[in-house]
Design a protein around this motif. Sequence first.
Motif, short mmCIF file in Angstrom:
data_model
loop_
_atom_site.label_atom_id
_atom_site.label_comp_id
_atom_site.label_asym_id
_atom_site.label_seq_id
_atom_site.Cartn_x
_atom_site.Cartn_y
_atom_site.Cartn_z
N ASP A 297 39.22 48.32 28.84
CA ASP A 297 39.97 47.88 30.03
C ASP A 297 41.15 48.82 30.29
O ASP A 297 41.44 49.18 31.43
CB ASP A 297 40.48 46.45 29.83
N ARG A 300 39.88 52.00 31.86
CA ARG A 300 39.54 51.86 33.29
C ARG A 300 40.78 51.93 34.17
O ARG A 300 40.70 52.29 35.35
CB ARG A 300 38.81 50.54 33.53
N ASN A 307 36.50 61.43 38.71
CA ASN A 307 35.45 62.34 38.23
C ASN A 307 36.02 63.71 37.89
O ASN A 307 35.44 64.44 37.08
CB ASN A 307 34.35 62.48 39.28
N ARG A 310 38.30 63.03 33.84
CA ARG A 310 37.53 62.08 33.03
C ARG A 310 38.19 61.85 31.67
O ARG A 310 38.86 62.73 31.15
CB ARG A 310 36.11 62.60 32.82
N ARG A 333 26.01 51.73 27.95
CA ARG A 333 26.35 50.47 28.63
C ARG A 333 27.86 50.23 28.63
O ARG A 333 28.44 49.84 29.65
CB ARG A 333 25.64 49.30 27.93
N LYS A 336 29.85 52.33 31.25
CA LYS A 336 29.44 52.25 32.65
C LYS A 336 30.65 51.99 33.54
O LYS A 336 31.45 51.09 33.29
CB LYS A 336 28.40 51.14 32.83
N GLY A 337 30.79 52.82 34.57
CA GLY A 337 31.88 52.65 35.51
C GLY A 337 33.16 53.39 35.14
O GLY A 337 34.11 53.41 35.93
N ILE A 338 33.20 54.01 33.95
CA ILE A 338 34.37 54.79 33.55
C ILE A 338 34.04 56.28 33.70
O ILE A 338 33.09 56.75 33.06
CB ILE A 338 34.76 54.50 32.08
#
Length: 411
Positions: A297, A300, A307, A310, A333, A336-338
Motif C-alpha cells: 500500500d 502504491r 511508468n 518505477r 499478482r 499488479k497495478g504498481i
Amino acid sequence: MATTLDIARENANAQTILASAPQVVQPVPQAEEDKPTLIGLNREELAMALAEVGVPEKQRRMRASQLWYWLYVRGVADFSLMTNVAKDLRAKLAVAYTIARPEIVDEQISVDGTRKWLFRFPPRGAGRPVEVETVYIPEEGRGTLCVSSQVGCTLTCTFCHTGTQKLVRNLTAEEILSQILIARDRLGDFPDATTPQGVMVPSEGRLVTNIVMMGMGEPLYNFENVKKALLIASDGDGLALSKRRITLSTSGVVPEIFRTGDEIGCMLAISLHAVRDEDRDILVPINKKWNLEALLDACRNYPGLSNAKRITFEYVMLKDINDSNKDALELVRLLKGIPAKINLIPFNPWPGSQYGCSDWDRIEEFADIVNRAGYASPIRTPRGRDIFAACGQLKSASERMRKKDRDALAS
C-alpha cells in the motif's frame, strides 16, 4: 584472487608551525579528528560556520557558495587549494574546521573489477572507531556506488551477512557523503584528476554515475542523515547526481516510504524476497511489524510513481525457499497495478549461511514467468563475490576479525 592493498592514511592537512618573532606564541591547531567538519553541512550551515570565523554577514552567502564549489565540484580535501578564497580566511578555516577524508583501512579489487573499501570513522559515542564497507561496481555504461547508512544493522534478515552484525550507530551525513567523495578520489572522478592505470571504469563520462543506498544498514532507520546527504549529492551546483540515478533500498520501514519520495525524491527499491507473510517473517523479520499488505500500500502511494519512475523490487533467489513457479505467479499478482521492475538476485553465499542459491535453470524459468507478465526482470549477475562485495555479503572486516577471535577462544 582478490588483491588487497594496505593503504596508509593520507594526511592532506598536515600541521605546519610557522616561524615567528620570539615573543609571539602561535596557536597550535586542533588535531583533525577533533575539529568539526564542513562536509555534510548544507548552505545555511556553511554560512553559520563562516560566521564563527568572523566572515561578515554580507559575504557569507558568496563565501558559502565558494566552499560548496571546492568541496563538491572540485573535490578538494585541503583548504590551501581553494585558490579564490582569501588566504587569511583559508587559514582561519583550517584552524577551526576540517575537510579531510576519513581513513581508508583496506581496499580490495575483485577479478571482475568491483572494488570494496573499508572506511574507518571516529567513535562518536560508539566507544571505539567504527568501520563500514562501500562497494564500486563498474559496468560498460555506468559506475554504481553502493553506500552504507549504518554501522551494522538491526534487521537480522536471515540471508544477509550484514544482519549478523549488531547495530553500532548511525552514520552522519558527512560520513555518508565521504563514501562518495573518497570513491571519486580513488577513481579519478573529479576535474583534473587522473584515473589510476588498470582501474575498471565506464568507457566515457562520469565514473560514479549511480548511487544506491544498499550497503550496510537500513537507510530509513537513519532517515534525517540519509536525506541530508542525498540532497547534497543531488544538488545541481555540486556533485550533481540526478535523483533518477539515486536509489534508496529499504526492507520495508513503511512510515518513512512516503517521506522518501516527498522529501528526497529519489528512486525506491524494496527488499521483498518473499511473497507470503509467513515466509517473509523469517527472511525479512521487519515484516512482522509492517506486513506485505501495508508495504505494498505504501508503494502504491509513493510520490511521483509512474511508468517512468518505477519501484524496483529486489528478490534474492534461495533454493527451495522462494523460487518455485507458484512463488513467481504470486509475485506477479502482488505487484499488479504498481509500476515496477523486479531484480532477481542469485543468492551470494557467506560463511555460516543456512541458504543455497537457486539452480540457474530455476532462476531462468522464474524470470520467464515475471517477464511474460510485463515486468522488466533482469537477473542481476553476481559481482565481487570473491571479495565478499556482492549483495547481502557486506560486513565490516573488523567485526569479522573479532568474531574469528571469539570463535578461536571458544574452541
